[in-house]
Design an enzyme around this catalytic site. Structure first.
Site, PDB file in Angstrom:
ATOM      1  N   ARG A  60       0.821  -1.217   0.000  1.00  0.00           N
ATOM      2  CA  ARG A  60       0.000   0.000   0.000  1.00  0.00           C
ATOM      3  C   ARG A  60       0.853   1.265   0.000  1.00  0.00           C
ATOM      4  NH1 ARG A  60      -2.288   0.614   4.757  1.00  0.00           N
ATOM      5  NH2 ARG A  60      -3.239  -1.434   4.819  1.00  0.00           N
ATOM      6  N   TYR A 114     -16.658  20.751 -11.996  1.00  0.00           N
ATOM      7  CA  TYR A 114     -16.983  19.426 -12.540  1.00  0.00           C
ATOM      8  C   TYR A 114     -18.148  18.834 -11.724  1.00  0.00           C
ATOM      9  CZ  TYR A 114     -15.724  14.571 -13.878  1.00  0.00           C
ATOM     10  OH  TYR A 114     -15.711  13.287 -14.347  1.00  0.00           O
ATOM     11  N   ASP A 186      -8.571  22.406  -9.272  1.00  0.00           N
ATOM     12  CA  ASP A 186      -8.634  21.319 -10.260  1.00  0.00           C
ATOM     13  C   ASP A 186      -7.960  21.857 -11.526  1.00  0.00           C
ATOM     14  OD1 ASP A 186      -9.340  19.564 -12.327  1.00  0.00           O
ATOM     15  OD2 ASP A 186     -11.265  19.054 -11.411  1.00  0.00           O
ATOM     16  N   LYS A 211      -6.726  12.065 -17.958  1.00  0.00           N
ATOM     17  CA  LYS A 211      -6.795  12.894 -19.171  1.00  0.00           C
ATOM     18  C   LYS A 211      -5.400  12.991 -19.815  1.00  0.00           C
ATOM     19  CE  LYS A 211     -10.960  13.120 -17.696  1.00  0.00           C
ATOM     20  NZ  LYS A 211     -11.491  14.118 -16.784  1.00  0.00           N
TER      21      LYS A 211
HETATM   22  C1  PLP Z   1     -12.561  13.980 -15.734  1.00  0.00           C
HETATM   23  C2  PLP Z   1     -12.418  15.079 -14.751  1.00  0.00           C
HETATM   24  C3  PLP Z   1     -12.296  14.810 -13.392  1.00  0.00           C
HETATM   25  C4  PLP Z   1     -12.450  13.426 -12.809  1.00  0.00           C
HETATM   26  O1  PLP Z   1     -11.446  12.573 -13.168  1.00  0.00           O
HETATM   27  P1  PLP Z   1     -11.649  10.977 -13.236  1.00  0.00           P
HETATM   28  O2  PLP Z   1     -10.261  10.498 -13.428  1.00  0.00           O
HETATM   29  O3  PLP Z   1     -12.568  10.731 -14.404  1.00  0.00           O
HETATM   30  O4  PLP Z   1     -12.245  10.539 -11.943  1.00  0.00           O
HETATM   31  C5  PLP Z   1     -12.091  15.878 -12.549  1.00  0.00           C
HETATM   32  N1  PLP Z   1     -12.029  17.138 -12.996  1.00  0.00           N
HETATM   33  C6  PLP Z   1     -12.152  17.435 -14.303  1.00  0.00           C
HETATM   34  C7  PLP Z   1     -12.064  18.845 -14.729  1.00  0.00           C
HETATM   35  C8  PLP Z   1     -12.358  16.413 -15.224  1.00  0.00           C
HETATM   36  O5  PLP Z   1     -12.528  16.711 -16.509  1.00  0.00           O
END
Ligand code: PLP
Length: 395
Positions: A60, A114, A186, A211
């Site tokens: 972990r 989001y 974010d 992403k």
């Molecule tokens: C896709 C996304 C997330 C969440 O990410 P996941 O890996 O799909 O859980 C958070 N913030 C933004 C701006 C996103 O586009």
């Protein structure tokens, strides 16, 4: 690994996390799978402590595969103290919020967040006794007026999801720091390459690595990078919640990270070409791309960002949901699906007005979000041109 102060981001992408002491010189840190790790004796087991980076302890706590990725991400953020990895971007967001908030606190949350971030605040945080107040993404330094005795944290997302408002991140962070309030961003759209968040004054910067870090649409992963003042709380909270990512996923993310610089430059160039072309089409009312002057907060983008990525939206001039669905369904080179940041182009129908509570969002017609991938951009434009030529005509 080089630790020269003047090393530029592309060089850091190539060199980050590649410690010879961890991997004996293997260029891309391989997959080290582990739960149990055996020690020579009881004394050696005690010395391994609770699992520090660089000391094998228990699965972990990770292996060189995860340590390399976390260290590479930290090195991309001047001023950062460390990075924790999470099984998704949403897990990264929720644990980062848990690390700074306690029952009775108030959180200021950007209205363009989001959707799953909002859901976490309105659900889990509300049950924990944390109040969330939503604010206008363009509020800037006036956020000072919303900060009260109970305000513990401000969450930013810039540009905003679906609508791409660019926030005045340095101004908001300066006010927050003066008032002793934590800031979380974010930063998924820009990544640290286009917006180094810790240097801009952010305390905890969050990525959905799913992403652009991974970049190939085949792994879910998240990260939080913290400055010195917030690193301990982040580390302890993520440990307490047992957060762990698989070495296979970390390995793919590190592999993706090495080429992120060149990929982002192509996403930017192709995305801008498509956005500028769309802005001139009579069927298009508006293009919401941070690098175009019509995008709210565009001046902040010009001042603070080193470039654009490949995700933006456009608003159609009239028409209804059915016409929008026909347009998207007819595209040959754009996939229909969630997520973005991979090598392939995507088109998604989006309806941001339904998600707002602090601000309203007016539109001339339905909205489409595009992710511009690495296909030939002229093929993408020709595809959109065919779709728009028939827009609004009955099926
Ligand atoms: C896709 C996304 C997330 C969440 O990410 P996941 O890996 O799909 O859980 C958070 N913030 C933004 C701006 C996103 O586009």
């Amino acid at each position: 690994m080089s630790d020269g102060e003047d090393v530029k981001p592309d060089t850091r992408l190539v060199q980050g996390g590649r410690r010879k002491a961890w991997t004996s010189g293997i260029v891309n840190p391989p997959v080290w799978r582990a739960s149990t790790i055996l020690f020579d004796d009881v004394e050696a087991m005690r010395e391994a402590g609770i699992g520090r980076v660089g000391t094998l302890h228990y699965g972990r706590s990770g292996t060189p595969t995860q340590w390399a990725l976390a260290e590479a991400l930290t090195e991309l953020e001047p001023g950062a103290a460390g990075t924790r990895l999470f099984p998704s971007g949403v897990a990264a967001i929720s644990i980062a919020l848990m690390a700074v908030l306690r029952p009775g606190d108030e959180l200021l949350m950007v209205d363009s967040a989001y959707a799953p971030t909002r859901a976490f605040c309105d659900g889990v945080l509300a049950r924990q006794g944390v109040t969330t107040r939503y604010y206008d993404p363009l509020i800037g330094a006036n956020i000072a007026d919303l900060i009260g005795d109970k305000t513990r944290a401000i969450f930013l997302e810039s540009p905003g999801s679906l609508t791409f408002e660019v926030q005045d991140v340095p101004a908001i962070c300066a006010v927050a720091r003066e008032r002793g309030v934590a800031t979380l961003l974010d930063n998924t759209w820009a990544t640290p390459l286009l917006f180094p968040a810790i240097a801009a004054g952010v305390d905890l910067t969050i990525l959905s690595c799913t992403k652009y870090i991974v970049g190939h649409s085949d792994v879910m992963l998240g990260s939080v990078t913290a400055n010195e003042g917030h690193w301990k709380a982040l580390e302890q909270t993520s440990r307490a919640f047992g957060q762990h990512v698989s070495p296979d996923d970390a390995w793919l993310a590190t592999r993706g990270l090495r080429t992120m610089g060149v990929r982002l430059r192509q996403h930017e160039a192709s995305g801008l070409k498509v956005a500028r072309w769309l802005a001139e089409q009579p069927q298009v009312a508006r293009v919401l791309h941070p690098a175009l002057p019509g995008c709210p907060g565009h001046d902040h983008w010009t001042r603070d960002f080193r470039g654009a990525s490949g995700l933006f939206s456009f608003v159609l001039n009239g028409g209804d949901e059915a016409a929008r669905a026909r347009l998207i369904d007819g595209l040959q080179h754009f996939g229909i699906g969630y997520s973005w940041g991979g090598f392939e182009s995507l088109a998604l129908p989006v309806d941001p007005a339904k998600l707002r509570t602090a601000t309203s969002h007016e539109q001339e017609g339905p909205m489409v979000r595009l992710h511009i991938g690495l296909e030939d951009v002229d093929d993408l434009i020709a595809d959109l041109a065919r779709g728009l030529a028939g827009y609004g005509t009955a099926a």
